[in-house]
Design a protein around this motif. Structure first.
Motif, PDB file in Angstrom:
ATOM      1  N   ARG A   1       5.229   6.367   1.217  1.00  0.00           N
ATOM      2  CA  ARG A   1       6.099   6.467   0.389  1.00  0.00           C
ATOM      3  C   ARG A   1       7.528   6.095   1.055  1.00  0.00           C
ATOM      4  NH1 ARG A   1       5.533  11.668  -3.595  1.00  0.00           N
ATOM      5  NH2 ARG A   1       4.216  10.974  -4.670  1.00  0.00           N
TER       6      ARG A   1
ATOM      7  N   LYS B   1       7.700   3.778   3.460  1.00  0.00           N
ATOM      8  CA  LYS B   1       7.644   2.415   3.513  1.00  0.00           C
ATOM      9  C   LYS B   1       7.412   1.722   2.192  1.00  0.00           C
ATOM     10  CE  LYS B   1       5.501   2.874   8.032  1.00  0.00           C
ATOM     11  NZ  LYS B   1       4.282   2.658   8.636  1.00  0.00           N
ATOM     12  N   ASP B   2       7.629   2.425   1.220  1.00  0.00           N
ATOM     13  CA  ASP B   2       7.425   1.986  -0.205  1.00  0.00           C
ATOM     14  C   ASP B   2       5.948   1.282  -0.302  1.00  0.00           C
ATOM     15  OD1 ASP B   2       9.795   2.635  -1.363  1.00  0.00           O
ATOM     16  OD2 ASP B   2      10.785   0.909  -0.426  1.00  0.00           O
ATOM     17  N   ASP B   3       4.791   1.889   0.461  1.00  0.00           N
ATOM     18  CA  ASP B   3       3.633   1.202   0.145  1.00  0.00           C
ATOM     19  C   ASP B   3       2.848   2.208  -0.980  1.00  0.00           C
ATOM     20  OD1 ASP B   3       3.526  -0.236   2.419  1.00  0.00           O
ATOM     21  OD2 ASP B   3       2.703   1.272   3.968  1.00  0.00           O
ATOM     22  N   PRO B   4       2.270   1.252  -1.659  1.00  0.00           N
ATOM     23  CA  PRO B   4       1.712   2.035  -2.993  1.00  0.00           C
ATOM     24  C   PRO B   4       0.516   2.933  -2.653  1.00  0.00           C
ATOM     25  CG  PRO B   4       1.134  -0.155  -3.154  1.00  0.00           C
ATOM     26  CD  PRO B   4       2.115   0.120  -1.755  1.00  0.00           C
TER      27      PRO B   4
END
Length: 175
Positions: A164, A166-169
């Motif tokens: 989260r 790293k804004d990785d889904p």
């Protein structure tokens, strides 16, 4: 007190019993582990590649676990078919968060506080050091199962916090 081998011999299909007898070398090595909190039996057998790929062995193990769990019988904890349970204890895990991972640390703290508590046997301390923060997580556990369940929760929270940050889904599918 009835042995696990005797109990299963009286209830399993003879072919399934023979498979389990072969896998456990005559019920002299552990096939099952018992979760003391839930009373559930689980497979603890160390299977070789051929046995893992043989669905009849896995079916026999699953049926045996279900029979043992539904039995209501208190089997001898020293039964050779049962994996010896570890004693309870406490372990400390440490995780380092460099300064550049501050967002992950904030998310980790929040998610850990939301999903675990000291009365659940999980206690967290954070120490600032030059270049980052070290999270020290103490787990109090009553069995191998309890330890693994708590350790898996910590690992999952850490993974989600880092993703989260790293804004990785996050995505997945059910098995």
């Amino acid at each position: 007190m009835q042995s696990i081998a005797q109990y299963l011999r009286d209830r399993l299909d003879p072919g399934q019993y023979q498979l389990l007898q072969k896998v456990s070398r005559g019920f002299t090595r552990p096939l099952f582990a018992l979760d003391p909190e839930t009373g559930r039996f689980e497979c603890a057998a160390e299977l070789d590649d051929e046995e893992v790929e043989d669905p009849s062995v896995l079916d026999a193990l699953c049926v045996a676990c279900e029979l043992l769990e539904a039995s209501g019988v208190s089997f001898d904890p020293q039964d050779p078919a049962l994996e010896p349970s570890a004693s309870s204890g406490t372990v400390e895990l440490t995780f380092d968060f460099p300064d550049e991972d501050e967002d992950a640390l904030v998310r980790f703290k929040a998610m850990l506080a939301e999903n675990a508590s000291a009365d659940a046997g999980i206690h967290a301390d954070y120490q600032k050091y030059p270049g980052g923060v070290q999270a020290r997580i103490r787990l109090a556990y009553s069995s191998d199962f309890d330890y693994q369940r708590k350790k898996d929760l910590i690992d999952f929270v850490l993974q989600v916090a880092k993703r989260r940050a790293k804004d990785d889904p996050l995505s997945g599918s059910r098995l």
